[in-house]
Design a protein around this motif. Structure first.
Motif, PDB file in Angstrom:
ATOM      1  N   ALA A   1       0.830  -1.199   0.000  1.00  0.00           N
ATOM      2  CA  ALA A   1       0.000   0.000   0.000  1.00  0.00           C
ATOM      3  C   ALA A   1       0.866   1.251   0.000  1.00  0.00           C
ATOM      4  CB  ALA A   1      -0.927  -0.004   1.205  1.00  0.00           C
ATOM      5  N   GLY A   2       1.919   1.237   0.822  1.00  0.00           N
ATOM      6  CA  GLY A   2       2.814   2.387   0.881  1.00  0.00           C
ATOM      7  C   GLY A   2       3.499   2.661  -0.444  1.00  0.00           C
ATOM      8  N   ALA A   3       3.851   1.590  -1.158  1.00  0.00           N
ATOM      9  CA  ALA A   3       4.493   1.758  -2.463  1.00  0.00           C
ATOM     10  C   ALA A   3       3.570   2.418  -3.468  1.00  0.00           C
ATOM     11  CB  ALA A   3       4.965   0.398  -2.974  1.00  0.00           C
ATOM     12  N   CYS A   4       2.261   2.300  -3.221  1.00  0.00           N
ATOM     13  CA  CYS A   4       1.270   2.923  -4.111  1.00  0.00           C
ATOM     14  C   CYS A   4       0.799   4.272  -3.580  1.00  0.00           C
ATOM     15  CB  CYS A   4       0.070   2.001  -4.276  1.00  0.00           C
ATOM     16  SG  CYS A   4       0.446   0.411  -5.039  1.00  0.00           S
ATOM     17  N   GLY A   5       1.412   4.746  -2.500  1.00  0.00           N
ATOM     18  CA  GLY A   5       1.052   6.041  -1.950  1.00  0.00           C
ATOM     19  C   GLY A   5      -0.179   6.025  -1.071  1.00  0.00           C
ATOM     20  N   ARG A   6      -0.608   4.843  -0.654  1.00  0.00           N
ATOM     21  CA  ARG A   6      -1.790   4.732   0.206  1.00  0.00           C
ATOM     22  C   ARG A   6      -1.374   4.674   1.658  1.00  0.00           C
ATOM     23  NH1 ARG A   6      -3.706  -0.300  -0.972  1.00  0.00           N
ATOM     24  NH2 ARG A   6      -5.413   0.088   0.473  1.00  0.00           N
ATOM     25  N   ARG A   7      -2.172   5.330   2.503  1.00  0.00           N
ATOM     26  CA  ARG A   7      -1.806   5.477   3.911  1.00  0.00           C
ATOM     27  C   ARG A   7      -2.302   4.335   4.788  1.00  0.00           C
ATOM     28  NH1 ARG A   7      -3.162  10.635   2.029  1.00  0.00           N
ATOM     29  NH2 ARG A   7      -1.505  12.183   2.296  1.00  0.00           N
ATOM     30  N   GLU A   8      -3.331   3.626   4.372  1.00  0.00           N
ATOM     31  CA  GLU A   8      -3.923   2.609   5.242  1.00  0.00           C
ATOM     32  C   GLU A   8      -4.388   1.417   4.424  1.00  0.00           C
ATOM     33  OE1 GLU A   8      -3.902   1.007   7.788  1.00  0.00           O
ATOM     34  OE2 GLU A   8      -4.995   2.146   9.314  1.00  0.00           O
ATOM     35  N   ILE A   9      -4.540   0.300   5.110  1.00  0.00           N
ATOM     36  CA  ILE A   9      -5.023  -0.927   4.485  1.00  0.00           C
ATOM     37  C   ILE A   9      -6.242  -1.425   5.240  1.00  0.00           C
ATOM     38  CG2 ILE A   9      -2.750  -1.623   3.651  1.00  0.00           C
ATOM     39  CD1 ILE A   9      -2.593  -3.547   6.083  1.00  0.00           C
ATOM     40  N   GLY A  10      -6.966  -2.334   4.577  1.00  0.00           N
ATOM     41  CA  GLY A  10      -8.111  -2.965   5.213  1.00  0.00           C
ATOM     42  C   GLY A  10      -7.843  -4.436   5.486  1.00  0.00           C
ATOM     43  N   PHE A  11      -8.705  -5.036   6.252  1.00  0.00           N
ATOM     44  CA  PHE A  11      -8.520  -6.431   6.636  1.00  0.00           C
ATOM     45  C   PHE A  11      -8.530  -7.358   5.424  1.00  0.00           C
ATOM     46  CE2 PHE A  11     -10.191 -10.519   8.295  1.00  0.00           C
ATOM     47  CZ  PHE A  11      -9.149 -10.817   9.159  1.00  0.00           C
ATOM     48  N   ASP A  12      -9.356  -7.069   4.422  1.00  0.00           N
ATOM     49  CA  ASP A  12      -9.409  -7.920   3.229  1.00  0.00           C
ATOM     50  C   ASP A  12      -8.070  -7.935   2.494  1.00  0.00           C
ATOM     51  OD1 ASP A  12     -11.945  -8.937   3.470  1.00  0.00           O
ATOM     52  OD2 ASP A  12     -12.890  -7.328   2.331  1.00  0.00           O
ATOM     53  N   GLU A  13      -7.355  -6.814   2.514  1.00  0.00           N
ATOM     54  CA  GLU A  13      -6.042  -6.780   1.869  1.00  0.00           C
ATOM     55  C   GLU A  13      -5.052  -7.685   2.593  1.00  0.00           C
ATOM     56  OE1 GLU A  13      -4.837  -2.633   0.439  1.00  0.00           O
ATOM     57  OE2 GLU A  13      -6.506  -2.224   1.811  1.00  0.00           O
ATOM     58  N   ILE A  14      -5.146  -7.724   3.912  1.00  0.00           N
ATOM     59  CA  ILE A  14      -4.273  -8.616   4.676  1.00  0.00           C
ATOM     60  C   ILE A  14      -4.586 -10.064   4.333  1.00  0.00           C
ATOM     61  CG2 ILE A  14      -3.635  -9.384   6.995  1.00  0.00           C
ATOM     62  CD1 ILE A  14      -4.378  -6.541   7.975  1.00  0.00           C
ATOM     63  N   LEU A  15      -5.879 -10.388   4.252  1.00  0.00           N
ATOM     64  CA  LEU A  15      -6.266 -11.751   3.893  1.00  0.00           C
ATOM     65  C   LEU A  15      -5.803 -12.103   2.480  1.00  0.00           C
ATOM     66  CD1 LEU A  15      -9.865 -12.368   5.303  1.00  0.00           C
ATOM     67  CD2 LEU A  15      -7.697 -13.266   6.142  1.00  0.00           C
ATOM     68  N   ASP A  16      -5.901 -11.152   1.566  1.00  0.00           N
ATOM     69  CA  ASP A  16      -5.452 -11.415   0.189  1.00  0.00           C
ATOM     70  C   ASP A  16      -3.984 -11.836   0.170  1.00  0.00           C
ATOM     71  OD1 ASP A  16      -7.929 -10.777  -0.824  1.00  0.00           O
ATOM     72  OD2 ASP A  16      -7.387  -8.721  -1.374  1.00  0.00           O
ATOM     73  N   VAL A  17      -3.146 -11.122   0.901  1.00  0.00           N
ATOM     74  CA  VAL A  17      -1.725 -11.460   0.957  1.00  0.00           C
ATOM     75  C   VAL A  17      -1.530 -12.798   1.652  1.00  0.00           C
ATOM     76  CG1 VAL A  17       0.516 -10.806   1.917  1.00  0.00           C
ATOM     77  CG2 VAL A  17      -0.963  -9.058   0.902  1.00  0.00           C
ATOM     78  N   LEU A  18      -2.206 -12.987   2.756  1.00  0.00           N
ATOM     79  CA  LEU A  18      -2.065 -14.225   3.526  1.00  0.00           C
ATOM     80  C   LEU A  18      -2.411 -15.446   2.683  1.00  0.00           C
ATOM     81  CD1 LEU A  18      -1.544 -15.474   6.360  1.00  0.00           C
ATOM     82  CD2 LEU A  18      -3.974 -15.145   6.825  1.00  0.00           C
ATOM     83  N   LEU A  19      -3.485 -15.361   1.929  1.00  0.00           N
ATOM     84  CA  LEU A  19      -3.917 -16.499   1.114  1.00  0.00           C
ATOM     85  C   LEU A  19      -3.028 -16.689  -0.113  1.00  0.00           C
ATOM     86  CD1 LEU A  19      -7.803 -16.123   1.294  1.00  0.00           C
ATOM     87  CD2 LEU A  19      -6.294 -17.430   2.769  1.00  0.00           C
ATOM     88  N   SER A  20      -2.529 -15.584  -0.662  1.00  0.00           N
ATOM     89  CA  SER A  20      -1.645 -15.721  -1.828  1.00  0.00           C
ATOM     90  C   SER A  20      -0.326 -16.377  -1.449  1.00  0.00           C
ATOM     91  CB  SER A  20      -1.390 -14.355  -2.464  1.00  0.00           C
ATOM     92  OG  SER A  20      -0.596 -13.535  -1.622  1.00  0.00           O
TER      93      SER A  20
ATOM     94  N   LEU B   1     -15.221   6.846  13.340  1.00  0.00           N
ATOM     95  CA  LEU B   1     -14.420   6.977  12.129  1.00  0.00           C
ATOM     96  C   LEU B   1     -13.269   5.986  12.213  1.00  0.00           C
ATOM     97  CD1 LEU B   1     -14.080  10.859  11.632  1.00  0.00           C
ATOM     98  CD2 LEU B   1     -15.356   9.268  10.185  1.00  0.00           C
ATOM     99  N   VAL B   2     -13.077   5.194  11.153  1.00  0.00           N
ATOM    100  CA  VAL B   2     -12.024   4.178  11.136  1.00  0.00           C
ATOM    101  C   VAL B   2     -11.142   4.419   9.923  1.00  0.00           C
ATOM    102  CG1 VAL B   2     -11.511   1.712  11.106  1.00  0.00           C
ATOM    103  CG2 VAL B   2     -13.547   2.536  12.287  1.00  0.00           C
ATOM    104  N   SER B   3      -9.821   4.346  10.120  1.00  0.00           N
ATOM    105  CA  SER B   3      -8.875   4.706   9.071  1.00  0.00           C
ATOM    106  C   SER B   3      -9.006   3.850   7.820  1.00  0.00           C
ATOM    107  CB  SER B   3      -7.446   4.618   9.604  1.00  0.00           C
ATOM    108  OG  SER B   3      -7.159   3.304  10.070  1.00  0.00           O
ATOM    109  N   CYS B   4      -9.326   2.558   7.976  1.00  0.00           N
ATOM    110  CA  CYS B   4      -9.419   1.708   6.786  1.00  0.00           C
ATOM    111  C   CYS B   4     -10.625   2.071   5.922  1.00  0.00           C
ATOM    112  CB  CYS B   4      -9.453   0.226   7.175  1.00  0.00           C
ATOM    113  SG  CYS B   4     -10.940  -0.295   8.048  1.00  0.00           S
ATOM    114  N   GLU B   5     -11.580   2.791   6.502  1.00  0.00           N
ATOM    115  CA  GLU B   5     -12.748   3.243   5.738  1.00  0.00           C
ATOM    116  C   GLU B   5     -12.492   4.614   5.111  1.00  0.00           C
ATOM    117  OE1 GLU B   5     -15.321   1.265   5.426  1.00  0.00           O
ATOM    118  OE2 GLU B   5     -15.008  -0.201   7.034  1.00  0.00           O
ATOM    119  N   THR B   6     -11.793   5.500   5.847  1.00  0.00           N
ATOM    120  CA  THR B   6     -11.552   6.854   5.328  1.00  0.00           C
ATOM    121  C   THR B   6     -10.308   6.923   4.442  1.00  0.00           C
ATOM    122  OG1 THR B   6     -10.167   7.519   7.214  1.00  0.00           O
ATOM    123  CG2 THR B   6     -12.564   7.818   7.434  1.00  0.00           C
ATOM    124  N   GLY B   7      -9.388   5.949   4.599  1.00  0.00           N
ATOM    125  CA  GLY B   7      -8.135   5.987   3.855  1.00  0.00           C
ATOM    126  C   GLY B   7      -7.131   6.965   4.428  1.00  0.00           C
ATOM    127  N   CYS B   8      -7.428   7.520   5.600  1.00  0.00           N
ATOM    128  CA  CYS B   8      -6.561   8.494   6.256  1.00  0.00           C
ATOM    129  C   CYS B   8      -6.228   8.013   7.663  1.00  0.00           C
ATOM    130  CB  CYS B   8      -7.241   9.862   6.323  1.00  0.00           C
ATOM    131  SG  CYS B   8      -7.713  10.537   4.710  1.00  0.00           S
TER     132      CYS B   8
END
Length: 332
Positions: A85-104, A176-183
């Motif tokens: 996410a950081g390499a793409c300039g994004r500040r936060e991640i969501g739980f689904d992204e963690i699962l995507d990496v874990l399963l891959s 307010l949750v960071s993974c929803e706001t992206g901040c």
């Protein structure tokens, strides 16, 4: 519910000095924002990632040895997801992204995606409990007609965090949750989002445990700040992240949180030198000594021994552990 929650709360000494300071800060305040983890909620485990060890235990108990080592894999997957996410300039991640990496990275887990999510959410529900000072602070706000807003830098979905808060008695919180706001609070980008909710000209007091995210960055954004250190989590120091650490993690956390507030506002992760060894002895040391004397008792029964002698200086500690464990009193 984690069985240690009731023990911790039973021994909790309310920090009335902090509550008095909080109430004194409320004059002309229109909104109070609260950090969630280690402020409004905290865990019965010493370190947040110890939750992954609990998840591993539950998965191996239910589905077998294929999940051995899951805790480390779960921790590593989050680090990788954050790096991507950081390499793409994004500040936060969501739980689904963690699962995507874990399963891959662990294809054998692919058919368990929903099981992994459900198990993690359930584990968080079981170890999280409401911090008494913050529950009292929220009640004060409601009584005085001051709006309450919860703000969290977290990968868990908003619906899960809302459920965690509501389960322990925070009624229908605004959130307010960071993974929803992206901040995130930590780089300051979340605070303008908070302003859109509270109103640009409203006087806001923020409560949180992190000096940087909840302190410096909130002050820079024009918020008033009061740090709450009482429920701050420790950082894991050494040793493998496995289910074996869970008894130690629970006992150490309970010992730290049950300490009575001192002259200042307590940070349970910072111990004066004269208390460090005492805390270790009351947590990790208690488990080691207790396990040792129970092994002695089992061996004595197996061998048919009628007398046990605890000799010399080192024997004194073992004898005290024997007595504390409630073992046979007539063995010397």
């Amino acid at each position: 519910m984690d069985t240690k929650q009731s023990d911790i709360l039973k021994d909790w000494s309310l920090d009335r000095k902090w509550l008095s300071e909080f109430e004194a800060r409320l004059d002309s305040i229109e909104v109070v924002t609260f950090d969630v983890f280690d402020t409004a909620l905290t865990r019965t485990l010493d370190t947040p990632v110890d939750v992954f060890a609990l998840i591993e235990k539950r998965l191996t108990d239910a589905h077998g040895a294929m999940f051995a080592g899951y805790a480390v894999k779960r921790e590593d997957a989050e680090k990788t997801a954050r790096h991507k996410a950081g390499a793409c300039g994004r500040r936060e991640i969501g739980f689904d992204e963690i699962l995507d990496v874990l399963l891959s990275e662990n294809r054998c887990f692919c058919s368990f995606r929903q099981v992994l999510a459900d198990t993690e959410f359930e584990a968080e529900r079981d170890v999280c409990f409401a911090v008494p000072e913050i529950k009292a602070a929220v009640r004060i706000c409601i009584k005085r007609g001051i709006r309450v807003l919860f703000v969290s830098d977290m990968y868990l979905p908003e619906c899960v965090i809302r459920d965690l808060l509501e389960r322990v008695g925070y009624a229908v919180p605004d959130l307010l949750v960071s993974c929803e706001t992206g901040c995130v609070k930590s780089d300051g980008t979340q605070w303008p989002v908070v302003r859109t909710v509270t109103g640009q000209n409203s006087r806001v007091l923020h409560i949180g445990d992190n000096e940087w995210s909840d302190g410096v960055k909130a002050l820079e954004a024009g918020f008033e700040v009061l740090i709450f250190e009482r429920a701050r989590s420790d950082h894991r120091r050494g040793g493998p992240l496995t289910p074996d650490i869970l008894p130690f993690s629970r006992l150490l956390r309970a010992t730290m949180l049950s300490a009575a507030p001192g002259a200042g506002h307590p940070d349970c992760t910072v111990q004066p030198p004269d208390r460090t060894m005492a805390r270790l002895g009351a947590s990790w040391g208690a488990i080691v000594a207790g396990s040792y004397v129970r092994w002695i008792a089992a061996r004595a029964r197996t061998m048919g021994l009628t007398h046990i002698y605890f000799c010399a200086r080192d024997g004194w500690l073992v004898q005290r552990a024997w007595q504390a464990a409630g073992l046979v009193s007539d063995r010397k």
